[in-house]
Write a protein that holds these residues in place. Sequence first.
Motif, PDB file in Angstrom:
ATOM      1  N   LEU A 229     -76.547  60.016  -7.493  1.00  0.00           N
ATOM      2  CA  LEU A 229     -77.009  59.104  -6.457  1.00  0.00           C
ATOM      3  C   LEU A 229     -78.296  59.644  -5.833  1.00  0.00           C
ATOM      4  O   LEU A 229     -78.533  60.848  -5.801  1.00  0.00           O
ATOM      5  CB  LEU A 229     -75.946  58.940  -5.365  1.00  0.00           C
ATOM      6  N   THR A 230     -79.125  58.730  -5.325  1.00  0.00           N
ATOM      7  CA  THR A 230     -80.320  59.088  -4.572  1.00  0.00           C
ATOM      8  C   THR A 230     -80.330  58.296  -3.276  1.00  0.00           C
ATOM      9  O   THR A 230     -79.473  57.425  -3.057  1.00  0.00           O
ATOM     10  CB  THR A 230     -81.601  58.776  -5.368  1.00  0.00           C
ATOM     11  N   HIS A 231     -81.289  58.582  -2.410  1.00  0.00           N
ATOM     12  CA  HIS A 231     -81.399  57.816  -1.169  1.00  0.00           C
ATOM     13  C   HIS A 231     -81.755  56.355  -1.435  1.00  0.00           C
ATOM     14  O   HIS A 231     -81.578  55.496  -0.567  1.00  0.00           O
ATOM     15  CB  HIS A 231     -82.441  58.458  -0.238  1.00  0.00           C
ATOM     16  N   GLN A 232     -82.264  56.065  -2.653  1.00  0.00           N
ATOM     17  CA  GLN A 232     -82.587  54.687  -3.003  1.00  0.00           C
ATOM     18  C   GLN A 232     -81.379  53.942  -3.572  1.00  0.00           C
ATOM     19  O   GLN A 232     -81.449  52.731  -3.801  1.00  0.00           O
ATOM     20  CB  GLN A 232     -83.744  54.657  -4.016  1.00  0.00           C
ATOM     21  N   SER A 233     -80.279  54.670  -3.839  1.00  0.00           N
ATOM     22  CA  SER A 233     -79.068  54.009  -4.339  1.00  0.00           C
ATOM     23  C   SER A 233     -78.513  53.087  -3.265  1.00  0.00           C
ATOM     24  O   SER A 233     -78.676  53.320  -2.067  1.00  0.00           O
ATOM     25  CB  SER A 233     -78.013  55.047  -4.727  1.00  0.00           C
ATOM     26  N   CYS A 234     -77.845  52.023  -3.716  1.00  0.00           N
ATOM     27  CA  CYS A 234     -77.294  51.072  -2.755  1.00  0.00           C
ATOM     28  C   CYS A 234     -75.855  51.444  -2.408  1.00  0.00           C
ATOM     29  O   CYS A 234     -75.215  52.261  -3.077  1.00  0.00           O
ATOM     30  CB  CYS A 234     -77.371  49.646  -3.292  1.00  0.00           C
ATOM     31  N   VAL A 235     -75.352  50.821  -1.361  1.00  0.00           N
ATOM     32  CA  VAL A 235     -74.002  51.098  -0.877  1.00  0.00           C
ATOM     33  C   VAL A 235     -72.968  50.829  -1.961  1.00  0.00           C
ATOM     34  O   VAL A 235     -71.999  51.584  -2.112  1.00  0.00           O
ATOM     35  CB  VAL A 235     -73.724  50.253   0.386  1.00  0.00           C
TER      36      VAL A 235
ATOM     37  N   MET B  56     -66.198  58.413   5.835  1.00  0.00           N
ATOM     38  CA  MET B  56     -66.657  59.057   7.063  1.00  0.00           C
ATOM     39  C   MET B  56     -67.545  60.251   6.721  1.00  0.00           C
ATOM     40  O   MET B  56     -67.414  60.849   5.659  1.00  0.00           O
ATOM     41  CB  MET B  56     -65.452  59.518   7.892  1.00  0.00           C
ATOM     42  N   VAL B  57     -68.423  60.589   7.657  1.00  0.00           N
ATOM     43  CA  VAL B  57     -69.338  61.711   7.459  1.00  0.00           C
ATOM     44  C   VAL B  57     -69.597  62.377   8.803  1.00  0.00           C
ATOM     45  O   VAL B  57     -69.450  61.762   9.862  1.00  0.00           O
ATOM     46  CB  VAL B  57     -70.671  61.245   6.823  1.00  0.00           C
ATOM     47  N   GLY B  58     -69.978  63.670   8.780  1.00  0.00           N
ATOM     48  CA  GLY B  58     -70.318  64.388  10.000  1.00  0.00           C
ATOM     49  C   GLY B  58     -69.132  65.076  10.626  1.00  0.00           C
ATOM     50  O   GLY B  58     -68.005  65.043  10.110  1.00  0.00           O
ATOM     51  N   TYR B  59     -69.383  65.747  11.752  1.00  0.00           N
ATOM     52  CA  TYR B  59     -68.313  66.414  12.491  1.00  0.00           C
ATOM     53  C   TYR B  59     -68.546  66.224  13.983  1.00  0.00           C
ATOM     54  O   TYR B  59     -69.593  66.585  14.510  1.00  0.00           O
ATOM     55  CB  TYR B  59     -68.263  67.904  12.174  1.00  0.00           C
ATOM     56  N   PRO B  60     -67.581  65.611  14.684  1.00  0.00           N
ATOM     57  CA  PRO B  60     -66.365  65.041  14.101  1.00  0.00           C
ATOM     58  C   PRO B  60     -66.689  63.860  13.193  1.00  0.00           C
ATOM     59  O   PRO B  60     -67.705  63.209  13.419  1.00  0.00           O
ATOM     60  CB  PRO B  60     -65.561  64.613  15.328  1.00  0.00           C
ATOM     61  N   PRO B  61     -65.850  63.589  12.193  1.00  0.00           N
ATOM     62  CA  PRO B  61     -66.166  62.529  11.231  1.00  0.00           C
ATOM     63  C   PRO B  61     -66.279  61.171  11.906  1.00  0.00           C
ATOM     64  O   PRO B  61     -65.473  60.819  12.762  1.00  0.00           O
ATOM     65  CB  PRO B  61     -64.966  62.567  10.266  1.00  0.00           C
ATOM     66  N   SER B  62     -67.310  60.413  11.543  1.00  0.00           N
ATOM     67  CA  SER B  62     -67.472  59.049  12.047  1.00  0.00           C
ATOM     68  C   SER B  62     -67.602  58.103  10.871  1.00  0.00           C
ATOM     69  O   SER B  62     -68.225  58.425   9.850  1.00  0.00           O
ATOM     70  CB  SER B  62     -68.709  58.958  12.945  1.00  0.00           C
ATOM     71  N   SER B  63     -67.006  56.915  11.023  1.00  0.00           N
ATOM     72  CA  SER B  63     -66.982  55.944   9.935  1.00  0.00           C
ATOM     73  C   SER B  63     -68.364  55.329   9.715  1.00  0.00           C
ATOM     74  O   SER B  63     -69.128  55.125  10.665  1.00  0.00           O
ATOM     75  CB  SER B  63     -65.972  54.838  10.237  1.00  0.00           C
ATOM     76  N   LEU B  64     -68.665  55.049   8.461  1.00  0.00           N
ATOM     77  CA  LEU B  64     -69.897  54.370   8.101  1.00  0.00           C
ATOM     78  C   LEU B  64     -69.623  52.886   7.906  1.00  0.00           C
ATOM     79  O   LEU B  64     -68.609  52.502   7.321  1.00  0.00           O
ATOM     80  CB  LEU B  64     -70.467  54.959   6.801  1.00  0.00           C
ATOM     81  N   ASP B  65     -70.521  52.066   8.390  1.00  0.00           N
ATOM     82  CA  ASP B  65     -70.414  50.620   8.204  1.00  0.00           C
ATOM     83  C   ASP B  65     -71.070  50.277   6.870  1.00  0.00           C
ATOM     84  O   ASP B  65     -72.294  50.205   6.763  1.00  0.00           O
ATOM     85  CB  ASP B  65     -71.101  49.891   9.356  1.00  0.00           C
ATOM     86  N   LEU B  66     -70.248  50.087   5.861  1.00  0.00           N
ATOM     87  CA  LEU B  66     -70.752  49.880   4.499  1.00  0.00           C
ATOM     88  C   LEU B  66     -70.461  48.476   3.997  1.00  0.00           C
ATOM     89  O   LEU B  66     -70.264  48.248   2.802  1.00  0.00           O
ATOM     90  CB  LEU B  66     -70.132  50.925   3.562  1.00  0.00           C
ATOM     91  N   ARG B  67     -70.471  47.507   4.916  1.00  0.00           N
ATOM     92  CA  ARG B  67     -70.153  46.137   4.515  1.00  0.00           C
ATOM     93  C   ARG B  67     -71.285  45.496   3.719  1.00  0.00           C
ATOM     94  O   ARG B  67     -71.048  44.616   2.908  1.00  0.00           O
ATOM     95  CB  ARG B  67     -69.848  45.290   5.752  1.00  0.00           C
ATOM     96  N   ASN B  68     -72.513  45.949   3.932  1.00  0.00           N
ATOM     97  CA  ASN B  68     -73.651  45.415   3.186  1.00  0.00           C
ATOM     98  C   ASN B  68     -73.841  46.220   1.913  1.00  0.00           C
ATOM     99  O   ASN B  68     -74.416  47.303   1.913  1.00  0.00           O
ATOM    100  CB  ASN B  68     -74.914  45.460   4.044  1.00  0.00           C
ATOM    101  N   GLY B  69     -73.333  45.716   0.818  1.00  0.00           N
ATOM    102  CA  GLY B  69     -73.370  46.448  -0.448  1.00  0.00           C
ATOM    103  C   GLY B  69     -74.754  46.651  -1.012  1.00  0.00           C
ATOM    104  O   GLY B  69     -74.964  47.507  -1.867  1.00  0.00           O
TER     105      GLY B  69
END
Length: 301
Positions: A18-24, A45-58
Motif C-alpha cells: 500500500l501507498t499513501h495514494q492507495s484508496c480506502v 483503529m490507529v494511534g494511542y489511545p486507539p481511535s476509529s477511522l471513518d472509512l465509509r468513503n471507499g
Amino acid sequence: MLRLRCKTKNGSHIMQGLTHQSCVQELKSKVEELTGIPCDVQKIMVGYPPSSLDLRNGDAHLKDYPIKSGDTLIVEEEKNKPKPQDHPTVTKTPRLEASPVLARRVVPADNSCLFTSVNYVVEGGVYEPSCAPEMRGLIAQIVSSNPTAYSEAVLGKSNEEYCTWIRRDDTWGGAIEVSILSKFYQCEICVVDTQTVRVDRFGEDAGYHKRVLLIYDGIHYDPLQKETPGSDVPPQTIFSSTDDVILAQALELADEARRKRQFTDVNRFALRCMVCQTGLVGQKEAREHAKETGHTNFGEV
C-alpha cells in the motif's frame, strides 16, 4: 510504500503493498485478506489511545487519514453490523482456518546443528541427521583446493590445520562455513540473530535467486520454515531472494525470542537452560549441557 502491522485479537500480520495514494477500499481488501474479517464489518483503529477511522468513503486516499508507515492498525469485527450474505443459490467456499506462518524447526544440539540446519533448508525440508560428516568433508575439500583464498589470515589457523579441524565431529560451524556453503549451494543464506535481532545475509551481492533462513541464539542454529498449522502441506524452506516480507517475518520471530530472553550472550556467561532451569557458566558448559540433554533454549541470567 507503507509498511503497516495489522493486529487482531488472534495475532498480527505485516501489511505491505500500500501507498499513501492507495484508496480506502484497497486497505479494507488487504485487511480482509490477512484477517478474514469482511470489509463491511471492519472497525479499524490507529494511534494511542486507539481511535476509529471513518472509512465509509471507499474511494478516499490513505493520505487523507492519520496513517503513516510503521503504524499498527487494530482491527475488530463490529458485532452490531450484519455480515454480507451470499446469494442463496451460491455455495460459499469455506475459509481456510489457518494461514502459513514462519516457524523454527528444532534440530539436535550435537555440535553439527549448523550443518544439519543448512542441509535441511537447501534440500527443501528433508531432515537428514547423518549429513554432517559429508558436509564437513565438502567444506574441507573446498578450503584445501584454494589455499590462497582460504589462508591463515581468513581461517585463524593454517589451511591444513583447518581442514583437519572442521572434519572433527566436536567442532562448531560459524560464519566461515556459512559463507562457503552459500557459494556451494548458490543461494543466499540469511542468519537471524535473536540477541541483536539482525539478519546476516551471506551471498547477498552474488545475484542468487534463492534464499534460505536460519535462526541463531548465540550457540545453536535452527532452520526456519513456512508451515501451515494442522495441515499436511509440506513446509517451505526455499524462498525468492527478492522476498523481503519473509525477512521481516524472520526478524519478528527473532524479536519475540529476544523478548523472552531466548538467546545466549557468550560474553557474559551467566546462563540458564530454559527447558530444565539448570544454571550454567560460560559457553563451554552450555555446549556440554546441550550435547548431553538435547536442550537448546538458553537464556541470559
